[in-house]
Design an enzyme around this catalytic site. Structure first.
Site, PDB file in Angstrom:
ATOM      1  CB  SER A   1      -0.924  -0.081   1.216  1.00 10.01           C
ATOM      2  OG  SER A   1      -2.018   0.748   1.084  1.00 10.01           O
TER       3      SER A   1
ATOM      4  CG  ASP B   1      -6.454  -2.361  -4.591  1.00 11.81           C
ATOM      5  OD1 ASP B   1      -7.268  -1.517  -4.156  1.00 11.81           O
ATOM      6  OD2 ASP B   1      -5.216  -2.273  -4.425  1.00 11.81           O
TER       7      ASP B   1
ATOM      8  CG  HIS C   1      -5.267  -2.468  -0.893  1.00  8.20           C
ATOM      9  ND1 HIS C   1      -4.746  -1.697  -1.902  1.00  8.20           N
ATOM     10  CD2 HIS C   1      -4.835  -1.905   0.259  1.00  8.20           C
ATOM     11  CE1 HIS C   1      -4.041  -0.705  -1.386  1.00  8.20           C
ATOM     12  NE2 HIS C   1      -4.076  -0.818  -0.076  1.00  8.20           N
TER      13      HIS C   1
END
Ligand SMILES: *[C@@H]1O[C@H](CO)[C@@H](O)[C@H](O)[C@H]1NC(C)=O
Ligand SMILES: *[C@@H]1O[C@H](CO)[C@@H](O)[C@H](O)[C@H]1NC(C)=O
Ligand SMILES: *[C@@H]1O[C@H](CO)[C@@H](O)[C@H](O)[C@H]1NC(C)=O
Ligand SMILES: *[C@@H]1O[C@H](CO)[C@@H](O)[C@H](O)[C@H]1NC(C)=O
Ligand SMILES: *[C@@H]1O[C@H](CO)[C@@H](O)[C@H](O)[C@H]1NC(C)=O
Ligand SMILES: *[C@@H]1O[C@H](CO)[C@@H](O)[C@H](O)[C@H]1NC(C)=O
Ligand SMILES: *[C@@H]1O[C@H](CO)[C@@H](O)[C@H](O)[C@H]1NC(C)=O
Length: 489
Positions: A184, A424, A449
């Site tokens: 991320s 995602d 994700h």
């Protein structure tokens, strides 16, 4: 303090959040938001093989004013359990911590990588999150823009460089190759670290890192277009019900006692003050379902099963309620329709108001949501109200690049994996095409994700196993190449 407008609210709530939420629900508040981590709350209790260390870190790496020589205690964590040792030049995998307490990140795919490559693991805490507060305490660090000013991606990367170099020196591990791994926002940091500090890490695995969601390189509506696609692909009737529900909420809200009707229908913990509160809540439910649409729960599928499966004759909002019930199986307490008051501004709020300005917005009929265009003036006004600062929306591409990435990275970069799962919504701002033979995109159609960084389980679907195998193979090649060169030195 003024409530931030919808733009900033969504920006603050949508952004990235964290990957290992499935491992540690405590990391996520309210299904997708990024809250402030306080130093007083207990860290995740680490297994005994993890050693916690504190390094006397420089507050300001980029200034030599006499009053900027301040230091703080920077936390990092070492795990030698799998390490082959410095004598065999065994690798060190460096986890570039994201916007959270790094102790929550210990149980990821990195453990499997460590066992396989006999590496030591070095987990780095991002400054201002968890334990690692400049100015001695959280209260001091969050005082005002002067004390928060040292919170930036560049300072964090410099912290990481400093610790890696020093740890290697102390372990006499100068010849041990280091590889950055992150997820991320931490994945963005891993790839930027490789670009900025190529002499410190030989490669980077950047999972779900939307490094192209800046400066309009990616269409503004991309995030919500992907969310919408996830729902359409799952069930067109589910998508249609959601799309129609917004005007239905408005219609009922406009009736006498309409807000009370809605509060009862949705079983909200406190009565709704506006219909917007409900719409924001539902939006967060849908986008977080899409972002974290991971096995084995698949929240999008689960939500749609509730919406589509409601008994014949159920009205639109009745179906939406059934969708929520199905998503949160067994959920029968009230829905806490949170307000977005930023009374405790998080470190992430600060980052989105300074550098991490992702222009996310969407027009009428472009997605299953009501229009909500991005407006930099409104965004700026919110940041001025909350922090008294003006964002720098073009800085990230100036500092780290992004425009014409294929040519730029193709010309000089080596050894980066950009991993993504196309379900995602952030993947739309990721690198999805191979840039060269060693700067590669490894993505899966069904992933969400950071799916690849979740700890492997025996029930993982084949596509996920294949994605991780591919990553392992690429990293093996980096390490083999490094050793081949070391042997001829
Ligand atoms: C590593 O190498 C040094 C120098 O050759 C030696 O003194 C030491 O015992 C070795 N350590 C291990 C764990 O083998
Ligand atoms: C921020 O807080 C510090 C410590 O109280 C103070 O010295 C400084 O003047 C403040 N800065 C601003 C811009 O308010
Ligand atoms: C390396 O060792 C020195 C001397 O013991 C110590 O001051 C320093 O904090 C160590 N570095 C790290 C990264 O732990
Ligand atoms: C409505 O406003 C009150 C007072 O500000 C607040 O306590 C309550 O949480 C709000 N209701 C919702 C559903 O947000
Ligand atoms: C805000 O943070 C301070 C300091 O950590 C804490 O004492 C206070 O309870 C927090 N307030 C809210 C509303 O969370
Ligand atoms: C919006 O989309 C619907 C179908 O999804 C279509 O019927 C309608 O004409 C569109 N409206 C506009 C203004 O494009
Ligand atoms: C920006 O804020 C103004 C004033 O609150 C509002 O009227 C306008 O709709 C906002 N712009 C967008 C694109 O939402």
């Amino acid at each position: 303090m003024a409530l931030p407008s919808v733009h900033l609210r969504l920006a603050l709530l949508l952004l990235l959040a964290v990957c290992a939420s499935a491992v540690h629900p405590r990391k996520l508040t309210r299904f997708g938001g990024v809250r402030r981590f306080t130093t007083s709350e207990p860290s995740y209790e680490l297994p005994p093989e993890y050693e916690i260390h504190y390094y006397t870190q420089t507050v300001d790496h980029f200034n030599y004013k006499p009053d900027s020589y301040a230091t703080f205690q920077h936390r990092y964590i070492l795990n030698y359990k799998y390490w082959g040792g410095a004598n065999s030049s065994s690798p060190i995998f460096v986890y570039t911590g994201e916007e959270t307490d790094v102790t929550y990140d210990v149980e990821t795919f990195i453990l499997d990588l460590a066992a396989r490559f006999k590496v030591s693991i070095l987990l780095l805490q991002h400054r201002y999150y968890g334990e690692s507060m400049p100015f001695g305490s959280e209260d001091q660090a969050f005082q005002n823009a002067s004390t928060l000013g040292y919170l930036s991606s560049e300072q964090a990367l410099a912290d990481y460089a400093q610790v890696i170099v020093d740890v290697k020196k102390n372990l006499s591990a100068e010849n041990c190759p280091a590889v950055a791994v992150g997820a991320s926002y931490g994945g963005m940091l891993a790839s930027w670290f490789r670009i900025k500090y190529p002499h410190i890490v030989i490669g980077a695995l950047a999972s779900s890192s939307p490094i192209l969601y800046f400066d309009d390189i990616t269409p503004q509506n991309g995030y919500h277009v992907v969310v919408t696609k996830d729902f359409i692909d799952t069930s067109e009737s589910c998508y249609n019900t959601i799309k129609q529900s917004w005007s239905e909420i408005d219609r009922i809200a406009a009736e006498p006692n309409g807000l009370m009707t809605l509060s009862n229908k949705f079983n909200t913990c406190s009565p709704l003050n506006t219909s917007q509160e409900l719409k924001d809540y539902l939006e967060i439910m849908y986008v977080s379902a899409a972002q974290y649409d991971n096995p084995p729960y698949y929240p999008v599928e689960r939500t749609c099963r509730g919406i589509d499966g409601a008994p014949e004759g159920t009205d639109i909002l009745g179906r939406i309620v059934a969708g929520l019930k199905s998503r949160f199986r067994g959920w029968d307490s009230c829905h806490d329709i949170f307000t977005f008051e930023l009374s405790n501004k998080s470190a992430w709020d600060w980052q989105t108001c300074t550098q991490i300005v992702m222009p996310i917005g969407y027009g009428y009929n472009e997605t299953m949501f009501e229009a909500e265009p991005f407006d930099i003036n409104n965004y700026t006004k919110d940041c001025l109200d909350v922090f008294g600062i003006v964002p720098r929306p073009h800085w990230m591409t100036t500092e780290f690049g992004g425009h014409d990435i294929k040519t730029v990275l193709g010309n000089f970069a080596r050894n980066i994996i950009f991993a993504n799962g196309l379900r995602d919504p952030y993947s739309i701002g990721g690198v999805l095409e191979d840039i060269s033979d060693s700067v590669v995109a490894v993505h899966t159609e069904h992933g969400a994700h950071c799916s690849d960084l979740h700890p492997p389980t025996p029930d993982d679907p084949d596509w996920l196993v294949a994605q991780r195998d591919k990553e392992i193979k690429i990293i093996s090649a980096w390490i083999a190449e490094y050793y081949a060169k070391l042997a001829t030195k």
